[in-house]
Scaffold this motif. Sequence first.
Motif, PDB file in Angstrom:
ATOM      1  N   ALA A 185       0.832  -1.208   0.000  1.00 20.04           N
ATOM      2  CA  ALA A 185       0.000   0.000   0.000  1.00 20.04           C
ATOM      3  C   ALA A 185       0.862   1.253   0.000  1.00 20.04           C
ATOM      4  CB  ALA A 185      -0.926  -0.008   1.225  1.00 20.04           C
ATOM      5  N   MET A 186       1.984   1.234   0.738  1.00 27.74           N
ATOM      6  CA  MET A 186       2.893   2.377   0.764  1.00 27.74           C
ATOM      7  C   MET A 186       3.543   2.586  -0.603  1.00 27.74           C
ATOM      8  SD  MET A 186       2.597   3.635   3.766  1.00 27.74           S
ATOM      9  CE  MET A 186       3.876   4.858   3.587  1.00 27.74           C
ATOM     10  N   ILE A 187       3.890   1.490  -1.275  1.00 29.70           N
ATOM     11  CA  ILE A 187       4.465   1.585  -2.618  1.00 29.70           C
ATOM     12  C   ILE A 187       3.435   2.169  -3.582  1.00 29.70           C
ATOM     13  CG2 ILE A 187       5.364   0.266  -4.573  1.00 29.70           C
ATOM     14  CD1 ILE A 187       6.454  -1.766  -2.491  1.00 29.70           C
ATOM     15  N   ASP A 188       2.214   1.653  -3.514  1.00 25.07           N
ATOM     16  CA  ASP A 188       1.144   2.136  -4.392  1.00 25.07           C
ATOM     17  C   ASP A 188       0.888   3.629  -4.179  1.00 25.07           C
ATOM     18  OD1 ASP A 188       0.941  -0.479  -5.170  1.00 25.07           O
ATOM     19  OD2 ASP A 188      -0.902  -0.892  -4.051  1.00 25.07           O
ATOM     20  N   ARG A 189       0.874   4.056  -2.921  1.00 25.97           N
ATOM     21  CA  ARG A 189       0.628   5.467  -2.615  1.00 25.97           C
ATOM     22  C   ARG A 189       1.762   6.341  -3.131  1.00 25.97           C
ATOM     23  NH1 ARG A 189       0.128   8.126   3.455  1.00 25.97           N
ATOM     24  NH2 ARG A 189      -0.087  10.284   2.763  1.00 25.97           N
ATOM     25  N   SER A 190       2.998   5.863  -2.991  1.00 26.16           N
ATOM     26  CA  SER A 190       4.148   6.619  -3.477  1.00 26.16           C
ATOM     27  C   SER A 190       4.049   6.855  -4.973  1.00 26.16           C
ATOM     28  CB  SER A 190       5.446   5.865  -3.138  1.00 26.16           C
ATOM     29  OG  SER A 190       6.578   6.549  -3.621  1.00 26.16           O
ATOM     30  N   VAL A 191       3.649   5.821  -5.704  1.00 22.65           N
ATOM     31  CA  VAL A 191       3.512   5.943  -7.154  1.00 22.65           C
ATOM     32  C   VAL A 191       2.378   6.895  -7.507  1.00 22.65           C
ATOM     33  CG1 VAL A 191       2.944   4.700  -9.273  1.00 22.65           C
ATOM     34  CG2 VAL A 191       4.502   3.675  -7.611  1.00 22.65           C
ATOM     35  N   THR A 192       1.248   6.765  -6.825  1.00 16.96           N
ATOM     36  CA  THR A 192       0.093   7.619  -7.100  1.00 16.96           C
ATOM     37  C   THR A 192       0.413   9.091  -6.854  1.00 16.96           C
ATOM     38  OG1 THR A 192      -1.453   5.851  -6.506  1.00 16.96           O
ATOM     39  CG2 THR A 192      -2.310   8.102  -6.490  1.00 16.96           C
ATOM     40  N   GLU A 193       1.124   9.363  -5.760  1.00 13.92           N
ATOM     41  CA  GLU A 193       1.459  10.746  -5.399  1.00 13.92           C
ATOM     42  C   GLU A 193       2.731  11.244  -6.075  1.00 13.92           C
ATOM     43  OE1 GLU A 193       1.733  10.748  -1.171  1.00 13.92           O
ATOM     44  OE2 GLU A 193      -0.451  10.631  -0.865  1.00 13.92           O
ATOM     45  N   GLY A 194       3.503  10.335  -6.648  1.00 14.06           N
ATOM     46  CA  GLY A 194       4.765  10.732  -7.261  1.00 14.06           C
ATOM     47  C   GLY A 194       5.795  11.171  -6.240  1.00 14.06           C
ATOM     48  N   THR A 195       5.742  10.578  -5.042  1.00 16.68           N
ATOM     49  CA  THR A 195       6.617  10.974  -3.943  1.00 16.68           C
ATOM     50  C   THR A 195       7.594   9.855  -3.610  1.00 16.68           C
ATOM     51  OG1 THR A 195       4.804  12.268  -3.001  1.00 16.68           O
ATOM     52  CG2 THR A 195       6.695  11.827  -1.574  1.00 16.68           C
ATOM     53  N   SER A 196       8.877  10.185  -3.543  1.00 23.87           N
ATOM     54  CA  SER A 196       9.896   9.187  -3.216  1.00 23.87           C
ATOM     55  C   SER A 196       9.798   8.765  -1.760  1.00 23.87           C
ATOM     56  CB  SER A 196      11.296   9.735  -3.510  1.00 23.87           C
ATOM     57  OG  SER A 196      11.470   9.970  -4.887  1.00 23.87           O
ATOM     58  N   ILE A 197      10.233   7.547  -1.477  1.00 25.70           N
ATOM     59  CA  ILE A 197      10.099   7.012  -0.122  1.00 25.70           C
ATOM     60  C   ILE A 197      11.190   5.973   0.135  1.00 25.70           C
ATOM     61  CG2 ILE A 197       8.530   5.153  -0.844  1.00 25.70           C
ATOM     62  CD1 ILE A 197       7.016   5.528   1.800  1.00 25.70           C
ATOM     63  N   VAL A 198      11.592   5.861   1.399  1.00 26.12           N
ATOM     64  CA  VAL A 198      12.468   4.787   1.845  1.00 26.12           C
ATOM     65  C   VAL A 198      11.676   3.944   2.834  1.00 26.12           C
ATOM     66  CG1 VAL A 198      14.615   4.151   3.009  1.00 26.12           C
ATOM     67  CG2 VAL A 198      14.545   6.208   1.574  1.00 26.12           C
ATOM     68  N   ILE A 199      11.547   2.665   2.551  1.00 21.49           N
ATOM     69  CA  ILE A 199      10.844   1.743   3.443  1.00 21.49           C
ATOM     70  C   ILE A 199      11.876   0.761   3.990  1.00 21.49           C
ATOM     71  CG2 ILE A 199       9.027   0.009   3.649  1.00 21.49           C
ATOM     72  CD1 ILE A 199       7.687   1.261   1.202  1.00 21.49           C
ATOM     73  N   GLU A 200      11.979   0.673   5.311  1.00 19.96           N
ATOM     74  CA  GLU A 200      12.977  -0.217   5.896  1.00 19.96           C
ATOM     75  C   GLU A 200      12.348  -1.083   6.974  1.00 19.96           C
ATOM     76  OE1 GLU A 200      14.277  -0.273   9.117  1.00 19.96           O
ATOM     77  OE2 GLU A 200      13.492   1.606   9.948  1.00 19.96           O
ATOM     78  N   GLY A 201      12.916  -2.270   7.123  1.00 15.53           N
ATOM     79  CA  GLY A 201      12.430  -3.133   8.188  1.00 15.53           C
ATOM     80  C   GLY A 201      12.704  -4.600   7.916  1.00 15.53           C
ATOM     81  N   VAL A 202      12.581  -5.385   8.944  1.00 12.95           N
ATOM     82  CA  VAL A 202      12.837  -6.818   8.833  1.00 12.95           C
ATOM     83  C   VAL A 202      11.805  -7.500   7.937  1.00 12.95           C
ATOM     84  CG1 VAL A 202      11.489  -7.443  10.876  1.00 12.95           C
ATOM     85  CG2 VAL A 202      13.432  -8.865  10.203  1.00 12.95           C
ATOM     86  N   HIS A 203      10.633  -6.857   7.752  1.00  8.75           N
ATOM     87  CA  HIS A 203       9.582  -7.448   6.921  1.00  8.75           C
ATOM     88  C   HIS A 203       9.731  -7.112   5.442  1.00  8.75           C
ATOM     89  CE1 HIS A 203       7.857  -6.871  11.006  1.00  8.75           C
ATOM     90  NE2 HIS A 203       7.575  -8.145  10.821  1.00  8.75           N
ATOM     91  N   VAL A 204      10.757  -6.347   5.089  1.00 12.37           N
ATOM     92  CA  VAL A 204      11.014  -6.061   3.674  1.00 12.37           C
ATOM     93  C   VAL A 204      11.766  -7.267   3.107  1.00 12.37           C
ATOM     94  CG1 VAL A 204      12.103  -4.482   2.039  1.00 12.37           C
ATOM     95  CG2 VAL A 204      11.082  -3.582   4.130  1.00 12.37           C
ATOM     96  N   VAL A 205      11.004  -8.294   2.792  1.00  7.58           N
ATOM     97  CA  VAL A 205      11.570  -9.576   2.341  1.00  7.58           C
ATOM     98  C   VAL A 205      11.250  -9.781   0.863  1.00  7.58           C
ATOM     99  CG1 VAL A 205      11.614 -12.070   2.696  1.00  7.58           C
ATOM    100  CG2 VAL A 205      11.270 -10.538   4.657  1.00  7.58           C
ATOM    101  N   PRO A 206      12.265  -9.971   0.027  1.00  4.56           N
ATOM    102  CA  PRO A 206      12.020 -10.189  -1.405  1.00  4.56           C
ATOM    103  C   PRO A 206      11.057 -11.348  -1.638  1.00  4.56           C
ATOM    104  CG  PRO A 206      14.363  -9.820  -0.999  1.00  4.56           C
ATOM    105  CD  PRO A 206      13.705  -9.946   0.348  1.00  4.56           C
ATOM    106  N   GLY A 207      10.137 -11.122  -2.570  1.00  7.31           N
ATOM    107  CA  GLY A 207       9.165 -12.157  -2.904  1.00  7.31           C
ATOM    108  C   GLY A 207       7.809 -11.959  -2.255  1.00  7.31           C
TER     109      GLY A 207
END
Length: 313
Positions: A185-207
């Motif tokens: 949802a954060m990725i989708d919102r960033s794209v919709t708003e055209g705003t760059s973002i850094v998302i960090e955390g142990v749950h940022v797991v590829p796949g």
Amino acid sequence: MTRDKTPHITISDREPGLPYSKGLMASQVIVSGLPAHRAYEVAETIEQQLLDEGRLSISSRDLSRIALEVLRELAGDRYATNFERWQEVQDLDVPLVILIGGAVGVGKSTIATHLAHRLGIVRVVATDGAIREVMRAMLSAELMPALHVSTFQADRAVREPTRRSEALVSGFREQTQAVSVGIQAMIDRSVTEGTSIVIEGVHVVPGFFDLAAHGDRLVAVPLILEVEDEGAHLDHIALRETGIRPAERYAKHFENIRKLQRYIKSQALSHGVPIVPNHSFDQAISAVLDQVMERATAWAKDHASAQGEGRTA
């Protein structure tokens, strides 16, 4: 009182004749991956060179060219290349979405904060402190038990019978699957708003989230941080000592933390996501900036090629 006799250098194409600032130049150079003190040294050298040449007025374009030359001379091609790439990246018309994952205690939040500052990104979201907390408030422990335990105790929330050796990863996967809904949802919102973002955390797991869903409407930079040496990892964890998060609690579950690091690393390898070792802050931040610049310039090149093919057609 004596007055500063140093001549002022102005940027000719900036109104109303913006003066050259070493601090501002250092903040631009730092995106190359240089440590702050080295970036300021470059800025001082640029100023001195201009004064030696008697150039008290200079255009932004010429200033960038001189900065590139000085950076290459003082720091080398790697940093000069990143600085040059950043000039192109700033012209992108899509947001940068940088995702930094890794086990507990590998330095994700520190790298994410400094990275955002260097790149001028104002939105930094931690999956554990923000996304998971919101989801915990929405979903009770009875409904979603995995959300209400620590990542390194996720085996306690496994509801389906499983072997003890697999319970931790199974519980962590369930927890990550839930949190990834918020990440997406954060990725989708960033794209919709055209705003760059850094998302960090142990749950940022590829796949566990889809970066290809938005096509070329974003520059996605996923990566995983790791601390391979066990002793160094324990040292990182000791630095997390706070009233809210006592380091002893993490040390007690260190074996589980290391097990999750191996799982996250395996996911990165299977999905082609870069793994950045965090032996030292300066090396890690430089390596992360390398990844950002490479991804962004590759996107710009591909996008330019696609536009060229469209015009040809």
